[in-house]
Design an enzyme around this catalytic site. Structure first.
Site, short mmCIF file in Angstrom:
data_model
loop_
_atom_site.label_atom_id
_atom_site.label_comp_id
_atom_site.label_asym_id
_atom_site.label_seq_id
_atom_site.Cartn_x
_atom_site.Cartn_y
_atom_site.Cartn_z
N ILE A 1 131.08 56.11 70.55
CA ILE A 1 131.39 57.61 69.83
C ILE A 1 132.94 57.76 70.01
O ILE A 1 133.42 58.60 69.09
CB ILE A 1 130.61 58.68 70.70
N ARG B 1 125.76 66.59 59.08
CA ARG B 1 126.56 67.71 58.49
C ARG B 1 126.38 68.05 56.87
O ARG B 1 126.10 69.21 56.62
CB ARG B 1 128.16 67.55 58.60
N HIS C 1 134.85 56.90 59.60
CA HIS C 1 134.45 58.29 60.14
C HIS C 1 136.00 58.75 59.86
O HIS C 1 136.94 58.59 60.58
CB HIS C 1 134.13 57.96 61.40
P1 A3D Z 1 135.78 65.11 76.53
O1 A3D Z 1 134.89 66.30 76.87
O2 A3D Z 1 137.13 65.18 76.86
O3 A3D Z 1 135.01 63.78 77.49
C1 A3D Z 1 135.51 62.69 77.43
C2 A3D Z 1 135.55 62.24 79.05
O4 A3D Z 1 135.96 61.00 79.13
C3 A3D Z 1 136.51 63.19 80.09
O5 A3D Z 1 135.34 63.45 80.75
C4 A3D Z 1 137.26 62.06 80.70
O6 A3D Z 1 137.34 62.31 82.22
C5 A3D Z 1 136.83 60.67 80.64
N1 A3D Z 1 137.49 59.56 80.61
C6 A3D Z 1 138.78 59.53 80.28
N2 A3D Z 1 139.40 58.36 80.24
C7 A3D Z 1 138.41 57.68 80.77
C8 A3D Z 1 138.24 56.20 81.34
N3 A3D Z 1 139.25 55.33 81.43
N4 A3D Z 1 137.02 55.95 81.80
C9 A3D Z 1 135.92 56.83 81.88
N5 A3D Z 1 135.82 57.91 81.45
C10 A3D Z 1 137.32 58.43 81.19
O7 A3D Z 1 135.70 64.68 75.03
P2 A3D Z 1 134.20 64.75 74.07
O8 A3D Z 1 133.11 64.33 75.17
O9 A3D Z 1 134.01 65.73 73.56
O10 A3D Z 1 134.67 63.57 73.46
C11 A3D Z 1 134.66 62.30 73.60
C12 A3D Z 1 135.24 61.34 72.38
O11 A3D Z 1 134.25 61.33 71.16
C13 A3D Z 1 136.31 61.79 71.82
O12 A3D Z 1 137.42 60.37 71.62
C14 A3D Z 1 136.12 62.58 70.49
O13 A3D Z 1 137.21 62.45 69.77
C15 A3D Z 1 134.95 61.60 70.21
N6 A3D Z 1 134.16 62.16 69.15
C16 A3D Z 1 133.46 61.49 68.16
C17 A3D Z 1 132.79 61.87 67.25
C18 A3D Z 1 132.25 60.91 66.14
O14 A3D Z 1 131.39 61.49 65.29
C19 A3D Z 1 132.70 59.30 66.06
C20 A3D Z 1 132.64 63.15 66.99
C21 A3D Z 1 132.90 64.23 68.00
C22 A3D Z 1 133.75 63.44 69.00
#
Ligand code: A3D
Length: 320
Positions: free
Chosen positions: A119, A152, A176
């Protein structure tokens, strides 16, 4: 039969929601992994304590060591950083590419037979890099974006037409991002294509174009409102639908970022296309004929993804 094991690599906003949904749906036991100490352990404990109230049986645990994901059937990867207002998904590339290298190594060592759903953004480039870093079979490494983008689109259309979301289907192709290609002639209300609904007077062509644009900007709209991160409820629900199709061999037809082996004239890259997900992972990529304007939009989207792949190779030449 033992329960399936679901490993969540990244226990932030999406990771926590994934753990909650996987538990509520009793998809299996859940291991949450993160580099932040205490976060996966705390969230796992909290969600497990909702089990008696909700009535689900799932074991949840948290870890900061990849050994905990050993033997996982499914790994869902959200490790990395999300967008803040003013950032594009592409701005995340440098940081998240390094994260994918670590995650790929961890999965290769401890869960080489897993179905891996990525993701982390920028999605199409990150899932491509993750497959290369992990060395897992291409049919077992897939990116989640299309289910979310089409959800969406469906939500906006259902609201516009005042019909149930269940009766709206949507078809989204491409990477995306701002160049994603929502296909109106393959998106329907109860089987009636949107292009016919325009002829029937349900909405104007211009209004439909506005909804398409809102879909393209759907992620940014939420980032702008939240200010501290990006969407997580709908992204998590979308990845869980893909995991469920794999674990239950449902063979759902879902838009996913899949590795292409000549389909749509493309090779060795990931981009959003309709796929069948079953027990073998991506069991089939569905290739449709595109009209000339759709083809032009798809090609624009593909070249944006290729640009990101080149940027990855500059940072990590071994990806070439
Ligand atoms: P967030 O709540 O910041 O969670 C990310 C987690 O990753 C945090 O808990 C960090 O501690 C952890 N992390 C950072 N580096 C590492 C590592 N090296 N090894 C293991 N864990 C690590 O972010 P989120 O949960 O909101 O989003 C996560 C990702 O999904 C981001 O890159 C977003 O851009 C992406 N995202 C993608 C979509 C798609 O539709 C593709 C939609 C929404 C978010």
């Amino acid at each position: 039969m033992a329960r399936s094991k679901i490993a969540l690599i990244g226990s932030g906003m999406i990771g926590g929601t994934l753990a909650h949904l996987a538990s509520l749906k009793e998809l299996g036991d859940v291991v949450m992994f993160d580099i932040a100490e205490g976060t996966p352990q705390g969230k796992a404990l909290d969600i497990s304590q909702s089990g008696p109230v909700e009535g689900f049986d799932a074991h949840l645990s948290g870890a900061n060591d990849y050994a905990a994901i050993e033997g996982a059937d499914v790994c869902i990867v959200t490790a990395g950083v999300p967008r803040k207002p003013g950032m594009s998904r592409d701005d995340l590339l440098g940081i998240n590419l390094k994260v994918m290298e670590q995650v790929g190594a961890g999965i290769a060592k401890y869960a080489p037979n897993a179905f891996v759903i990525c993701i982390t953004n920028p999605l199409d480039a990150m899932v491509w890099a993750l497959q290369k870093f992990s060395g897992l079979p291409k049919a077992k490494v897939v990116g989640m974006a299309g289910v979310l983008d089409s959800a969406r689109f469906r939500a906006f259309l259902a609201e516009e037409f005042k019909v149930s979301v269940e009766d709206v289907t949507a078809f989204v192709l491409g990477g995306h991002g701002d160049t994603m290609v929502p296909l109106t002639r393959y998106s329907t209300v109860a089987g009636i294509p949107l292009t016919d609904l325009v002829k029937m007077g349900w909405c104007s062509k211009e209004r439909l174009e506005e909804i398409v644009q809102r879909t393209r900007d759907g992620g940014a709209e939420i980032v702008g409102l939240l200010k501290t991160g990006s969407a997580y409820y709908a992204p998590a629900a979308s990845a869980i639908q893909m995991a469920e199709s794999y674990l239950k061999d449902k063979k759902r037809v879902l838009p996913c970022a899949a590795n292409l082996k000549g389909e749509y004239g493309l090779k060795d890259m990931y981009v959003g296309v309709p796929c069948v997900i079953g027990a073998d992972g991506i069991e089939r990529v569905i290739e449709i004929d595109l009209a000339s304007d759709e083809k032009a939009q798809f090609e624009k989207s593909v070249s944006a993804v290729k640009g990101l792949m080149e940027a990855c190779v500059e940072i990590a030449p071994k990806l070439k």
